[in-house]
Design a protein around this motif. Structure first.
Motif, PDB file in Angstrom:
ATOM      1  N   LEU A  19       0.828  -1.209   0.000  1.00 14.89           N
ATOM      2  CA  LEU A  19       0.000   0.000   0.000  1.00 14.89           C
ATOM      3  C   LEU A  19       0.862   1.259   0.000  1.00 14.89           C
ATOM      4  O   LEU A  19       0.564   2.214  -0.712  1.00 14.89           O
ATOM      5  N   LYS A  20       1.926   1.259   0.786  1.00 13.34           N
ATOM      6  CA  LYS A  20       2.787   2.442   0.848  1.00 13.34           C
ATOM      7  C   LYS A  20       3.354   2.797  -0.530  1.00 13.34           C
ATOM      8  O   LYS A  20       3.409   3.959  -0.914  1.00 13.34           O
ATOM      9  N   MET A  21       3.738   1.779  -1.296  1.00 12.88           N
ATOM     10  CA  MET A  21       4.274   2.014  -2.633  1.00 12.88           C
ATOM     11  C   MET A  21       3.162   2.474  -3.589  1.00 12.88           C
ATOM     12  O   MET A  21       3.385   3.331  -4.440  1.00 12.88           O
ATOM     13  N   LEU A  22       1.963   1.915  -3.424  1.00 12.08           N
ATOM     14  CA  LEU A  22       0.832   2.343  -4.245  1.00 12.08           C
ATOM     15  C   LEU A  22       0.545   3.822  -4.027  1.00 12.08           C
ATOM     16  O   LEU A  22       0.341   4.573  -4.988  1.00 12.08           O
ATOM     17  N   VAL A  23       0.551   4.239  -2.779  1.00 13.67           N
ATOM     18  CA  VAL A  23       0.292   5.644  -2.459  1.00 13.67           C
ATOM     19  C   VAL A  23       1.363   6.528  -3.099  1.00 13.67           C
ATOM     20  O   VAL A  23       1.050   7.562  -3.697  1.00 13.67           O
ATOM     21  N   GLN A  24       2.625   6.120  -3.017  1.00 13.85           N
ATOM     22  CA  GLN A  24       3.712   6.891  -3.640  1.00 13.85           C
ATOM     23  C   GLN A  24       3.512   6.993  -5.150  1.00 13.85           C
ATOM     24  O   GLN A  24       3.651   8.079  -5.728  1.00 13.85           O
ATOM     25  N   SER A  49      -2.716   8.973   6.866  1.00 16.42           N
ATOM     26  CA  SER A  49      -3.331   8.120   7.899  1.00 16.42           C
ATOM     27  C   SER A  49      -3.772   6.782   7.300  1.00 16.42           C
ATOM     28  O   SER A  49      -3.703   5.754   7.956  1.00 16.42           O
ATOM     29  N   PHE A  50      -4.201   6.810   6.049  1.00 12.43           N
ATOM     30  CA  PHE A  50      -4.652   5.583   5.397  1.00 12.43           C
ATOM     31  C   PHE A  50      -3.509   4.587   5.248  1.00 12.43           C
ATOM     32  O   PHE A  50      -3.619   3.426   5.618  1.00 12.43           O
ATOM     33  N   GLU A  51      -2.371   5.064   4.740  1.00 16.07           N
ATOM     34  CA  GLU A  51      -1.255   4.144   4.514  1.00 16.07           C
ATOM     35  C   GLU A  51      -0.599   3.690   5.816  1.00 16.07           C
ATOM     36  O   GLU A  51      -0.042   2.600   5.883  1.00 16.07           O
ATOM     37  N   SER A  52      -0.696   4.494   6.866  1.00 17.79           N
ATOM     38  CA  SER A  52      -0.104   4.073   8.142  1.00 17.79           C
ATOM     39  C   SER A  52      -0.990   3.053   8.861  1.00 17.79           C
ATOM     40  O   SER A  52      -0.531   2.362   9.761  1.00 17.79           O
ATOM     41  N   THR A  53      -2.245   2.955   8.463  1.00 17.45           N
ATOM     42  CA  THR A  53      -3.174   2.012   9.087  1.00 17.45           C
ATOM     43  C   THR A  53      -3.011   0.605   8.540  1.00 17.45           C
ATOM     44  O   THR A  53      -3.134  -0.371   9.275  1.00 17.45           O
ATOM     45  N   PHE A  54      -2.734   0.487   7.252  1.00 16.84           N
ATOM     46  CA  PHE A  54      -2.660  -0.821   6.599  1.00 16.84           C
ATOM     47  C   PHE A  54      -1.233  -1.167   6.230  1.00 16.84           C
ATOM     48  O   PHE A  54      -0.518  -0.344   5.677  1.00 16.84           O
ATOM     49  N   MET A  66     -11.863  -1.603   5.771  1.00 23.82           N
ATOM     50  CA  MET A  66     -12.168  -0.213   5.418  1.00 23.82           C
ATOM     51  C   MET A  66     -13.247   0.358   6.343  1.00 23.82           C
ATOM     52  O   MET A  66     -13.137   1.502   6.790  1.00 23.82           O
ATOM     53  N   ALA A  67     -14.261  -0.443   6.631  1.00 26.28           N
ATOM     54  CA  ALA A  67     -15.329   0.017   7.521  1.00 26.28           C
ATOM     55  C   ALA A  67     -14.766   0.339   8.905  1.00 26.28           C
ATOM     56  O   ALA A  67     -15.102   1.369   9.501  1.00 26.28           O
ATOM     57  N   VAL A  68     -13.895  -0.516   9.404  1.00 28.11           N
ATOM     58  CA  VAL A  68     -13.273  -0.294  10.713  1.00 28.11           C
ATOM     59  C   VAL A  68     -12.406   0.961  10.682  1.00 28.11           C
ATOM     60  O   VAL A  68     -12.441   1.787  11.603  1.00 28.11           O
ATOM     61  N   TYR A  69     -11.630   1.127   9.614  1.00 26.75           N
ATOM     62  CA  TYR A  69     -10.767   2.304   9.466  1.00 26.75           C
ATOM     63  C   TYR A  69     -11.586   3.597   9.553  1.00 26.75           C
ATOM     64  O   TYR A  69     -11.249   4.514  10.305  1.00 26.75           O
ATOM     65  N   PHE A  70     -12.680   3.665   8.804  1.00 30.87           N
ATOM     66  CA  PHE A  70     -13.481   4.889   8.797  1.00 30.87           C
ATOM     67  C   PHE A  70     -14.220   5.106  10.117  1.00 30.87           C
ATOM     68  O   PHE A  70     -14.403   6.248  10.532  1.00 30.87           O
ATOM     69  N   ARG A  71     -14.618   4.030  10.773  1.00 32.52           N
ATOM     70  CA  ARG A  71     -15.251   4.185  12.095  1.00 32.52           C
ATOM     71  C   ARG A  71     -14.255   4.749  13.100  1.00 32.52           C
ATOM     72  O   ARG A  71     -14.585   5.602  13.917  1.00 32.52           O
ATOM     73  N   LYS A  72     -13.017   4.267  13.043  1.00 32.16           N
ATOM     74  CA  LYS A  72     -11.988   4.740  13.987  1.00 32.16           C
ATOM     75  C   LYS A  72     -11.628   6.202  13.742  1.00 32.16           C
ATOM     76  O   LYS A  72     -11.298   6.922  14.679  1.00 32.16           O
ATOM     77  N   LEU A  73     -11.668   6.638  12.477  1.00 32.38           N
ATOM     78  CA  LEU A  73     -11.353   8.040  12.185  1.00 32.38           C
ATOM     79  C   LEU A  73     -12.335   8.967  12.885  1.00 32.38           C
ATOM     80  O   LEU A  73     -11.961  10.015  13.392  1.00 32.38           O
ATOM     81  N   ASP A  74     -13.598   8.588  12.861  1.00 29.76           N
ATOM     82  CA  ASP A  74     -14.659   9.354  13.513  1.00 29.76           C
ATOM     83  C   ASP A  74     -14.623  10.832  13.122  1.00 29.76           C
ATOM     84  O   ASP A  74     -14.692  11.727  13.972  1.00 29.76           O
ATOM     85  N   PHE A  75     -14.506  11.080  11.814  1.00 31.67           N
ATOM     86  CA  PHE A  75     -14.480  12.447  11.299  1.00 31.67           C
ATOM     87  C   PHE A  75     -15.879  13.062  11.313  1.00 31.67           C
ATOM     88  O   PHE A  75     -16.879  12.353  11.262  1.00 31.67           O
ATOM     89  N   ALA A  76     -15.917  14.374  11.306  1.00 29.48           N
ATOM     90  CA  ALA A  76     -17.165  15.101  11.088  1.00 29.48           C
ATOM     91  C   ALA A  76     -17.642  14.781   9.667  1.00 29.48           C
ATOM     92  O   ALA A  76     -16.832  14.402   8.810  1.00 29.48           O
ATOM     93  N   PRO A  77     -18.937  14.927   9.401  1.00 30.19           N
ATOM     94  CA  PRO A  77     -19.495  14.482   8.112  1.00 30.19           C
ATOM     95  C   PRO A  77     -18.773  14.971   6.860  1.00 30.19           C
ATOM     96  O   PRO A  77     -18.490  14.185   5.955  1.00 30.19           O
ATOM     97  N   GLU A  78     -18.456  16.243   6.771  1.00 33.35           N
ATOM     98  CA  GLU A  78     -17.822  16.753   5.552  1.00 33.35           C
ATOM     99  C   GLU A  78     -16.405  16.195   5.389  1.00 33.35           C
ATOM    100  O   GLU A  78     -15.995  15.804   4.302  1.00 33.35           O
ATOM    101  N   ASN A  79     -15.659  16.141   6.473  1.00 32.43           N
ATOM    102  CA  ASN A  79     -14.312  15.583   6.436  1.00 32.43           C
ATOM    103  C   ASN A  79     -14.363  14.087   6.116  1.00 32.43           C
ATOM    104  O   ASN A  79     -13.531  13.563   5.372  1.00 32.43           O
ATOM    105  N   HIS A  80     -15.356  13.398   6.660  1.00 33.99           N
ATOM    106  CA  HIS A  80     -15.566  11.975   6.397  1.00 33.99           C
ATOM    107  C   HIS A  80     -15.792  11.749   4.888  1.00 33.99           C
ATOM    108  O   HIS A  80     -15.175  10.876   4.282  1.00 33.99           O
ATOM    109  N   ALA A  81     -16.667  12.568   4.296  1.00 34.26           N
ATOM    110  CA  ALA A  81     -16.961  12.454   2.862  1.00 34.26           C
ATOM    111  C   ALA A  81     -15.713  12.743   2.021  1.00 34.26           C
ATOM    112  O   ALA A  81     -15.457  12.066   1.018  1.00 34.26           O
ATOM    113  N   ASN A  82     -14.929  13.719   2.432  1.00 34.31           N
ATOM    114  CA  ASN A  82     -13.699  14.044   1.698  1.00 34.31           C
ATOM    115  C   ASN A  82     -12.683  12.909   1.793  1.00 34.31           C
ATOM    116  O   ASN A  82     -11.986  12.608   0.825  1.00 34.31           O
ATOM    117  N   GLN A  83     -12.599  12.273   2.955  1.00 39.44           N
ATOM    118  CA  GLN A  83     -11.675  11.146   3.118  1.00 39.44           C
ATOM    119  C   GLN A  83     -12.108   9.980   2.232  1.00 39.44           C
ATOM    120  O   GLN A  83     -11.282   9.344   1.587  1.00 39.44           O
TER     121      GLN A  83
END
Length: 184
Positions: A19-24, A49-54, A66-83
């Motif tokens: 994943l780290k190489m994919l992100v790069q 944060s995504f690449e450091s999680t996986f 992915m569902a667990v990752y987004f639940r743990k982020l617990d972003f506000a709605p707009e930030n959640h949608a952007n992520q």
């Protein structure tokens, strides 16, 4: 889950990539695509944060992960949608590069949060005229741009005096300064 994964991916000749190489690779691709510096900075920030999680190959990530990752982020709605938007863009890139099968939907378990938009104050013509009449010399140009030219506040902040054509009474918003990345 293993059987479903096999049935979705049987016969697929996927390439493995951490994943780290994919992100790069993805960020390099976007940079060469000449996206704005602001967009590139946003991608880097959100993918950190995504690449450091996986850890490990991107093909090992499951929809449940992915569902667990987004639940743990617990972003506000707009930030959640952007992520979600940024991660989806990365995953689509991975599919095009044959690191993930086209049929896989890793975001299917991620719930969307409802974004509640604020009500913005709309001035009546006489109220706006009073605002202009009482504005300082420093505040008058931004008010005119916002009130009469339909320019977004963030676009206005990126404008320079060279973008204002006094002789033709027009304002040019370059694609690099516009929210929609198109000149107007």
């Amino acid at each position: 889950e293993a059987v479903e994964y096999y049935l979705r991916n049987k016969g697929a000749s996927l390439r493995e990539i951490p994943l780290k190489m994919l992100v790069q690779d993805f960020l390099m691709h976007k940079k060469h695509s000449e996206v704005s510096d602001r967009y590139l900075k946003d991608l880097k920030s959100r993918l950190r944060s995504f690449e450091s999680t996986f850890d490990g190959p991107v093909s090992n990530i499951t929809a449940e992960d992915m569902a667990v990752y987004f639940r743990k982020l617990d972003f506000a709605p707009e930030n959640h949608a952007n992520q979600i938007r940024v991660v989806r863009t990365l995953l689509n890139y991975a599919k095009k590069q044959e690191y993930l099968p086209e049929s896989v939907n890793l975001l299917k378990g991620v719930t969307l949060k409802k974004i509640v938009r604020a009500n913005y104050l709309i001035y009546q013509p006489n109220e706006f005229q009073a605002l202009l009449n009482s504005a300082t010399d420093e505040l008058l140009p931004p008010l005119v741009l916002l009130g009469y030219c339909s320019i977004r506040p963030n676009e206005m902040r990126r404008l320079t005096w060279a973008d204002i054509r006094f002789e033709t009474r027009t304002v040019i918003i370059d694609a690099t300064k516009a929210k929609t990345a198109s000149r107007r």
